[in-house]
Design a protein around this motif. Structure first.
Motif, PDB file in Angstrom:
ATOM      1  N   ALA A   3       2.591  16.423   3.087  1.00  0.00           N
ATOM      2  CA  ALA A   3       1.419  15.802   3.703  1.00  0.00           C
ATOM      3  C   ALA A   3       0.509  15.179   2.649  1.00  0.00           C
ATOM      4  CB  ALA A   3       0.647  16.846   4.519  1.00  0.00           C
ATOM      5  N   ALA A   4       0.345  15.883   1.506  1.00  0.00           N
ATOM      6  CA  ALA A   4      -0.501  15.352   0.430  1.00  0.00           C
ATOM      7  C   ALA A   4       0.051  14.018  -0.080  1.00  0.00           C
ATOM      8  CB  ALA A   4      -0.602  16.363  -0.709  1.00  0.00           C
ATOM      9  N   VAL A   5       1.365  13.963  -0.282  1.00  0.00           N
ATOM     10  CA  VAL A   5       1.995  12.729  -0.757  1.00  0.00           C
ATOM     11  C   VAL A   5       1.894  11.641   0.309  1.00  0.00           C
ATOM     12  CG1 VAL A   5       4.182  11.683  -1.463  1.00  0.00           C
ATOM     13  CG2 VAL A   5       3.558  13.960  -2.303  1.00  0.00           C
ATOM     14  N   ALA A   6       2.165  12.015   1.562  1.00  0.00           N
ATOM     15  CA  ALA A   6       2.159  11.027   2.648  1.00  0.00           C
ATOM     16  C   ALA A   6       0.778  10.424   2.861  1.00  0.00           C
ATOM     17  CB  ALA A   6       2.653  11.689   3.939  1.00  0.00           C
ATOM     18  N   TYR A   7      -0.246  11.260   2.891  1.00  0.00           N
ATOM     19  CA  TYR A   7      -1.602  10.744   3.068  1.00  0.00           C
ATOM     20  C   TYR A   7      -2.030   9.895   1.867  1.00  0.00           C
ATOM     21  CZ  TYR A   7      -2.697  13.488   7.256  1.00  0.00           C
ATOM     22  OH  TYR A   7      -2.731  13.987   8.536  1.00  0.00           O
ATOM     23  N   ALA A   8      -1.618  10.309   0.663  1.00  0.00           N
ATOM     24  CA  ALA A   8      -1.951   9.521  -0.528  1.00  0.00           C
ATOM     25  C   ALA A   8      -1.290   8.144  -0.457  1.00  0.00           C
ATOM     26  CB  ALA A   8      -1.510  10.265  -1.792  1.00  0.00           C
ATOM     27  N   LEU A   9      -0.040   8.092  -0.003  1.00  0.00           N
ATOM     28  CA  LEU A   9       0.647   6.807   0.134  1.00  0.00           C
ATOM     29  C   LEU A   9      -0.028   5.934   1.186  1.00  0.00           C
ATOM     30  CD1 LEU A   9       4.393   7.928  -0.083  1.00  0.00           C
ATOM     31  CD2 LEU A   9       3.120   6.547  -1.757  1.00  0.00           C
ATOM     32  N   ALA A  10      -0.467   6.553   2.290  1.00  0.00           N
ATOM     33  CA  ALA A  10      -1.180   5.793   3.318  1.00  0.00           C
ATOM     34  C   ALA A  10      -2.468   5.207   2.752  1.00  0.00           C
ATOM     35  CB  ALA A  10      -1.496   6.699   4.510  1.00  0.00           C
ATOM     36  N   ALA A  11      -3.176   5.996   1.922  1.00  0.00           N
ATOM     37  CA  ALA A  11      -4.405   5.508   1.302  1.00  0.00           C
ATOM     38  C   ALA A  11      -4.127   4.330   0.370  1.00  0.00           C
ATOM     39  CB  ALA A  11      -5.084   6.639   0.524  1.00  0.00           C
ATOM     40  N   VAL A  12      -3.046   4.428  -0.395  1.00  0.00           N
ATOM     41  CA  VAL A  12      -2.685   3.344  -1.318  1.00  0.00           C
ATOM     42  C   VAL A  12      -2.353   2.068  -0.544  1.00  0.00           C
ATOM     43  CG1 VAL A  12      -0.934   2.561  -2.969  1.00  0.00           C
ATOM     44  CG2 VAL A  12      -1.911   4.855  -3.174  1.00  0.00           C
ATOM     45  N   ARG A  28      -2.050 -10.703  12.294  1.00  0.00           N
ATOM     46  CA  ARG A  28      -0.690 -10.152  12.157  1.00  0.00           C
ATOM     47  C   ARG A  28      -0.539  -9.383  10.847  1.00  0.00           C
ATOM     48  NH1 ARG A  28       2.676 -11.647  16.012  1.00  0.00           N
ATOM     49  NH2 ARG A  28       2.157 -13.441  17.340  1.00  0.00           N
ATOM     50  N   ARG A  29      -1.155  -9.861   9.796  1.00  0.00           N
ATOM     51  CA  ARG A  29      -1.094  -9.144   8.525  1.00  0.00           C
ATOM     52  C   ARG A  29      -1.766  -7.779   8.646  1.00  0.00           C
ATOM     53  NH1 ARG A  29      -0.583  -9.461   3.044  1.00  0.00           N
ATOM     54  NH2 ARG A  29      -2.117  -8.296   1.831  1.00  0.00           N
ATOM     55  N   THR A  30      -2.930  -7.752   9.275  1.00  0.00           N
ATOM     56  CA  THR A  30      -3.632  -6.479   9.473  1.00  0.00           C
ATOM     57  C   THR A  30      -2.770  -5.504  10.250  1.00  0.00           C
ATOM     58  OG1 THR A  30      -5.839  -7.475   9.387  1.00  0.00           O
ATOM     59  CG2 THR A  30      -5.624  -5.387  10.576  1.00  0.00           C
ATOM     60  N   LEU A  31      -2.176  -5.986  11.333  1.00  0.00           N
ATOM     61  CA  LEU A  31      -1.357  -5.122  12.172  1.00  0.00           C
ATOM     62  C   LEU A  31      -0.163  -4.581  11.393  1.00  0.00           C
ATOM     63  CD1 LEU A  31      -1.571  -4.153  15.076  1.00  0.00           C
ATOM     64  CD2 LEU A  31      -0.069  -6.042  15.759  1.00  0.00           C
ATOM     65  N   ALA A  32       0.482  -5.435  10.597  1.00  0.00           N
ATOM     66  CA  ALA A  32       1.637  -5.000   9.817  1.00  0.00           C
ATOM     67  C   ALA A  32       1.250  -3.944   8.787  1.00  0.00           C
ATOM     68  CB  ALA A  32       2.272  -6.210   9.131  1.00  0.00           C
ATOM     69  N   VAL A  33       0.125  -4.147   8.096  1.00  0.00           N
ATOM     70  CA  VAL A  33      -0.314  -3.197   7.068  1.00  0.00           C
ATOM     71  C   VAL A  33      -0.685  -1.855   7.694  1.00  0.00           C
ATOM     72  CG1 VAL A  33      -2.136  -2.699   5.385  1.00  0.00           C
ATOM     73  CG2 VAL A  33      -1.077  -4.963   5.452  1.00  0.00           C
ATOM     74  N   VAL A  34      -1.430  -1.892   8.795  1.00  0.00           N
ATOM     75  CA  VAL A  34      -1.840  -0.647   9.445  1.00  0.00           C
ATOM     76  C   VAL A  34      -0.623   0.104   9.978  1.00  0.00           C
ATOM     77  CG1 VAL A  34      -3.146   0.338  11.363  1.00  0.00           C
ATOM     78  CG2 VAL A  34      -4.140  -1.498   9.995  1.00  0.00           C
ATOM     79  N   MET A  35       0.324  -0.610  10.573  1.00  0.00           N
ATOM     80  CA  MET A  35       1.528   0.045  11.082  1.00  0.00           C
ATOM     81  C   MET A  35       2.319   0.691   9.952  1.00  0.00           C
ATOM     82  SD  MET A  35       2.781  -2.734  13.940  1.00  0.00           S
ATOM     83  CE  MET A  35       4.300  -1.848  14.321  1.00  0.00           C
ATOM     84  N   PHE A  36       2.414   0.010   8.816  1.00  0.00           N
ATOM     85  CA  PHE A  36       3.122   0.560   7.656  1.00  0.00           C
ATOM     86  C   PHE A  36       2.452   1.844   7.179  1.00  0.00           C
ATOM     87  CE2 PHE A  36       4.205  -0.050   2.926  1.00  0.00           C
ATOM     88  CZ  PHE A  36       5.427   0.616   3.071  1.00  0.00           C
ATOM     89  N   SER A  37       1.139   1.832   7.104  1.00  0.00           N
ATOM     90  CA  SER A  37       0.419   3.031   6.651  1.00  0.00           C
ATOM     91  C   SER A  37       0.574   4.178   7.638  1.00  0.00           C
ATOM     92  CB  SER A  37      -1.064   2.712   6.446  1.00  0.00           C
ATOM     93  OG  SER A  37      -1.733   2.531   7.676  1.00  0.00           O
ATOM     94  N   GLN A  38       0.696   3.851   8.923  1.00  0.00           N
ATOM     95  CA  GLN A  38       0.799   4.889   9.946  1.00  0.00           C
ATOM     96  C   GLN A  38       2.103   5.675   9.865  1.00  0.00           C
ATOM     97  OE1 GLN A  38      -2.385   5.257  10.749  1.00  0.00           O
ATOM     98  NE2 GLN A  38      -1.840   5.605  12.887  1.00  0.00           N
ATOM     99  N   VAL A  39       3.143   5.059   9.354  1.00  0.00           N
ATOM    100  CA  VAL A  39       4.401   5.792   9.174  1.00  0.00           C
ATOM    101  C   VAL A  39       4.185   6.957   8.218  1.00  0.00           C
ATOM    102  CG1 VAL A  39       6.786   5.655   8.361  1.00  0.00           C
ATOM    103  CG2 VAL A  39       5.798   3.754   9.670  1.00  0.00           C
ATOM    104  N   PHE A  40       3.466   6.701   7.122  1.00  0.00           N
ATOM    105  CA  PHE A  40       3.178   7.770   6.157  1.00  0.00           C
ATOM    106  C   PHE A  40       2.193   8.786   6.733  1.00  0.00           C
ATOM    107  CE2 PHE A  40       4.162   4.118   3.274  1.00  0.00           C
ATOM    108  CZ  PHE A  40       5.341   4.634   2.767  1.00  0.00           C
ATOM    109  N   SER A  41       1.114   8.300   7.332  1.00  0.00           N
ATOM    110  CA  SER A  41       0.093   9.234   7.826  1.00  0.00           C
ATOM    111  C   SER A  41       0.622  10.080   8.977  1.00  0.00           C
ATOM    112  CB  SER A  41      -1.166   8.479   8.253  1.00  0.00           C
ATOM    113  OG  SER A  41      -0.926   7.652   9.369  1.00  0.00           O
TER     114      SER A  41
END
Length: 408
Positions: A174-183, A5-18
């Motif tokens: 896009a640069a900011v969004a992808y950087a946030l997803a990476a973080v 569940r933690r993995t799913l939550a983190v990946v979903m959060f990153s996907q909003v930015f990406s």
């Protein structure tokens, strides 16, 4: 919270930015190219560069994930997407076409990573829950993908205020969004889902018996549905413009199409897990056939029927992507799963590029109706692939509690 569940939550959060990073740049890529190149004849070049950049990155991210884990692979992919986006902004400021082209190629890495993230959501999922895991990641992408295009005007005004060409503004986003997803991925994706799954699958009983028929069926499902979707979607705006429809009508049709590509994901995931991979993949082929028939027979002035057709097109693609992803994840042992998934996404990207280029040639030689019918019939080729795999490899939806296991 369990690691799954933690993995799913983190990946979903990153996907909003990406998702925002992906949609923002793609929305204006062709316009920026036309402005910098001084001609509209090459305005499709960004799409080609995005696609080939995405294809190469899909393979690279998959191999890196296999060696070092999902956290390393996804972080590297998003960093590359951010650098490519920043490169596009710099190229626009300098007026440098020689910098623009490689930057657009690197920008495609963000798109590939966005798609690869769905596999991370399924790494720790039990076989009977993989469809739902994949679908959750796809739905999260929708929020960013919807927000990105709606911020084009705002980012353009901000960019202009800073002396940056307005059309480069979305790439700055896009640069900011992808950087946030990476973080997000680098900081929060712990423990790594792929390395955890590898450790949990150390016993032979935990590994699927073979990667053959399931991989072929999964790749065939995703590649065929990608070809049909891209071919018909690409030519629909051209068809509408040729028959006097304005940008607002075209925008409505494409918006409904994109919504249908992602929003049904929770239902699709539920069906993949409960009904089975094979029935849902078969439904993808039938749905795409229906989309082709509706679009081929829709009167030239009927925006309503074209909207229905493109909604079915998006739904068919969604059914194929979720079921195909689950089939590949089921079929491949953990020790080679990420590498195989990356190769599969390479095939998806290249087939999409071929469909985009070939659809214009086919429509010019025949008609939009012929293109739609050919696409619909091609989609039915999914059925023999998944039927053959179903006879040789058990469907987890039909064998819940069987010998394959993954510990969430």
């Amino acid at each position: 919270m369990s690691p799954y569940r933690r993995t799913l939550a983190v990946v979903m959060f990153s996907q909003v930015f990406s998702g925002a990073g992906l949609a923002a740049g793609v929305t204006v890529g062709s316009l920026l190219a036309a402005e910098m190149l001084g001609t509209t004849s090459l305005s499709g070049l960004p799409s080609v560069l995005f696609t080939f950049g995405s294809a190469g990155a899909a393979l690279g991210v998959g191999r890196l994930s296999q060696r070092l884990g999902r956290r390393a692979g996804l972080t590297a992919g998003y960093v590359a997407g951010a650098l490519g986006s920043a490169g596009v902004v710099l190229a626009a400021v300098l007026g440098s076409v020689s910098l623009l082209l490689p930057a657009l190629l690197i920008y495609g890495a963000g798109s590939a990573t966005n798609l690869q993230a769905r596999y991370a959501g399924a790494d720790l999922a039990e076989p009977r829950r993989r469809g739902s895991a994949v679908s959750s990641v796809l739905v999260a992408t929708t929020f960013g993908a919807v927000a990105g295009p709606n911020l084009v005007a705002v980012t353009g005004r901000i960019a202009s205020g800073w002396g940056i060409p307005a059309l480069a503004g979305p790439f700055a986003l896009a640069a900011v969004a992808y950087a946030l997803a990476a973080v997000v991925i680098f900081a929060l994706l712990r423990p790594d889902p792929l390395t955890s799954a590898l450790a949990a699958a150390s016993a032979p009983a935990d590994e699927p018996p073979t990667g053959g028929p399931g991989v072929v069926a999964g790749v065939a499902t995703m590649v065929l549905t990608q070809i049909v979707m891209v071919a018909v979607m690409t030519m629909t705006p051209v068809h509408m413009q040729a028959h006097g429809h304005g940008l607002s009508a075209t925008g409505l049709v494409i918006a409904v199409h994109i919504a249908a590509m992602f929003l049904p994901s929770p239902l699709t995931g539920y069906l993949v897990d409960r009904v089975g991979r094979t029935p849902v993949a078969t439904a993808a082929g039938v749905t795409l056939l229906a989309a082709g028939l509706v679009s081929a027979t829709a009167p030239e002035g009927s925006v309503a029927l074209l909207t229905v057709a493109l909604a079915l097109l998006g739904l068919g693609w969604n059914l194929g992507l979720v079921s195909g992803t689950a089939m590949i994840t089921d079929a491949v042992p953990q020790r080679s799963r990420a590498k195989t998934q990356g190769a599969a996404d390479l095939g998806i990207a290249l087939s999409g590029a071929a469909a985009g280029l070939g659809s214009g040639v086919l429509m010019a030689a025949t008609s939009y109706a012929a293109l739609s019918i050919v696409g619909g019939l091609l989609a039915l080729a999914v059925i023999p692939f998944v039927a053959a795999a179903g006879r040789r490899q058990p469907d987890p939806a039909a064998t819940t509690g069987g010998r394959w296991s993954s510990r969430p």
